[in-house]
Enzyme design. Sequence first.
Site, PDB file in Angstrom:
ATOM      1  N   ASP A   1      37.759  37.749  45.218  1.00  0.00           N
ATOM      2  CA  ASP A   1      36.733  36.855  45.901  1.00  0.00           C
ATOM      3  C   ASP A   1      37.275  36.348  47.011  1.00  0.00           C
ATOM      4  O   ASP A   1      37.375  36.653  48.200  1.00  0.00           O
ATOM      5  CB  ASP A   1      36.482  35.935  44.411  1.00  0.00           C
ATOM      6  CG  ASP A   1      35.276  35.048  44.912  1.00  0.00           C
ATOM      7  OD1 ASP A   1      34.242  35.584  45.604  1.00  0.00           O
ATOM      8  OD2 ASP A   1      35.384  33.895  44.416  1.00  0.00           O
TER       9      ASP A   1
ATOM     10  N   ARG B   1      32.089  38.469  28.654  1.00  0.00           N
ATOM     11  CA  ARG B   1      33.221  39.694  29.245  1.00  0.00           C
ATOM     12  C   ARG B   1      32.789  40.905  28.389  1.00  0.00           C
ATOM     13  O   ARG B   1      33.223  42.117  28.769  1.00  0.00           O
ATOM     14  CB  ARG B   1      34.474  39.106  28.549  1.00  0.00           C
ATOM     15  CG  ARG B   1      34.904  38.147  29.266  1.00  0.00           C
ATOM     16  CD  ARG B   1      36.475  37.784  29.195  1.00  0.00           C
ATOM     17  NE  ARG B   1      37.023  36.542  29.232  1.00  0.00           N
ATOM     18  CZ  ARG B   1      37.322  36.122  30.561  1.00  0.00           C
ATOM     19  NH1 ARG B   1      37.232  37.063  31.607  1.00  0.00           N
ATOM     20  NH2 ARG B   1      37.828  34.944  30.719  1.00  0.00           N
TER      21      ARG B   1
ATOM     22  N   GLU C   1      42.883  44.211  39.221  1.00  0.00           N
ATOM     23  CA  GLU C   1      42.239  42.890  39.312  1.00  0.00           C
ATOM     24  C   GLU C   1      40.792  43.270  38.783  1.00  0.00           C
ATOM     25  O   GLU C   1      40.274  44.399  39.143  1.00  0.00           O
ATOM     26  CB  GLU C   1      42.391  42.166  40.591  1.00  0.00           C
ATOM     27  CG  GLU C   1      43.015  40.764  40.492  1.00  0.00           C
ATOM     28  CD  GLU C   1      42.416  39.831  39.809  1.00  0.00           C
ATOM     29  OE1 GLU C   1      41.771  39.921  38.782  1.00  0.00           O
ATOM     30  OE2 GLU C   1      42.688  38.765  40.093  1.00  0.00           O
ATOM     31  N   ASP C   2      40.085  42.300  38.221  1.00  0.00           N
ATOM     32  CA  ASP C   2      38.741  42.352  38.102  1.00  0.00           C
ATOM     33  C   ASP C   2      37.768  42.189  39.358  1.00  0.00           C
ATOM     34  O   ASP C   2      36.965  42.871  39.744  1.00  0.00           O
ATOM     35  CB  ASP C   2      38.146  41.463  37.072  1.00  0.00           C
ATOM     36  CG  ASP C   2      38.443  40.084  37.290  1.00  0.00           C
ATOM     37  OD1 ASP C   2      39.115  39.694  38.091  1.00  0.00           O
ATOM     38  OD2 ASP C   2      37.793  39.031  36.380  1.00  0.00           O
TER      39      ASP C   2
ATOM     40  N   PHE D   1      26.982  35.545  41.725  1.00  0.00           N
ATOM     41  CA  PHE D   1      28.208  35.474  40.475  1.00  0.00           C
ATOM     42  C   PHE D   1      27.776  36.454  39.364  1.00  0.00           C
ATOM     43  O   PHE D   1      26.719  36.621  38.874  1.00  0.00           O
ATOM     44  CB  PHE D   1      28.027  33.933  39.804  1.00  0.00           C
ATOM     45  CG  PHE D   1      29.269  33.715  39.058  1.00  0.00           C
ATOM     46  CD1 PHE D   1      30.404  33.585  39.629  1.00  0.00           C
ATOM     47  CD2 PHE D   1      29.127  33.731  37.699  1.00  0.00           C
ATOM     48  CE1 PHE D   1      31.540  33.225  38.944  1.00  0.00           C
ATOM     49  CE2 PHE D   1      30.515  33.580  36.980  1.00  0.00           C
ATOM     50  CZ  PHE D   1      31.577  33.272  37.559  1.00  0.00           C
TER      51      PHE D   1
END
Length: 179
Positions: free
Chosen positions: A102, A164, A98-99, A151
């Site tokens: 959260d 990205r 996963e990136d 963020f």
Amino acid sequence: MQQDIQRVLLTEEEIAAKVKEVGARISADYAGKKLVLVSVLKGSVVFMADLMRAITIPCSVDFMSVSSYGRDVKSTGVVKIRKDLDEQLSGKHVLVVEDILDSGLTLSYLREYISQKGAESVRIATLLDKPSRRSVDVFPDYTCFTVPDAFVVGYGLDYNEVYRNLPYVGILKPEVYGG
Ligand code: IMP
Ligand code: MG
């Protein structure tokens, strides 16, 4: 893109060194096991591409696409599968790539979903962990970096599909998303 970044959080060099290290740990931990890396599109593709080349044992790769965010910066809690796995998972050890972790809603859903497909084990490797925002109990097994509650974009992570392709991870200026 550069002018929308408030601060560079992780440089290309820092990321590369850490991904190498985590890849070596994964290679040692999964030696002799059937390993499948499952990348969650699209945010994890850059991490996946680097991590798989830092893994020195045989493994296969698969991709899933789920939606939880839509166009906003907050999780909706609704996880929809847009692209399912191609591989049979029985007898295999799955490492979900996963990136960012959260709220954890996406991964807690995916972990359960993949377990039900008969995987021998399901663990999580995340580039970034934002533990301050966790709303469900999900802990990554491999974390490259822990980040503050801001963020972030770049190295695969987006805001409305943009940023990205930044080679580093940076904090997005709040005025860009009206925060
Ligand atoms: P969770 O279900 O809240 O854990 O959401 C995980 C997903 O939300 C990630 O795979 C990202 O696509 C997205 N996300 C969460 N935080 C950020 C961020 O700071 N920048 C970009 N995307 C984020
Ligand atoms: Mg995203």
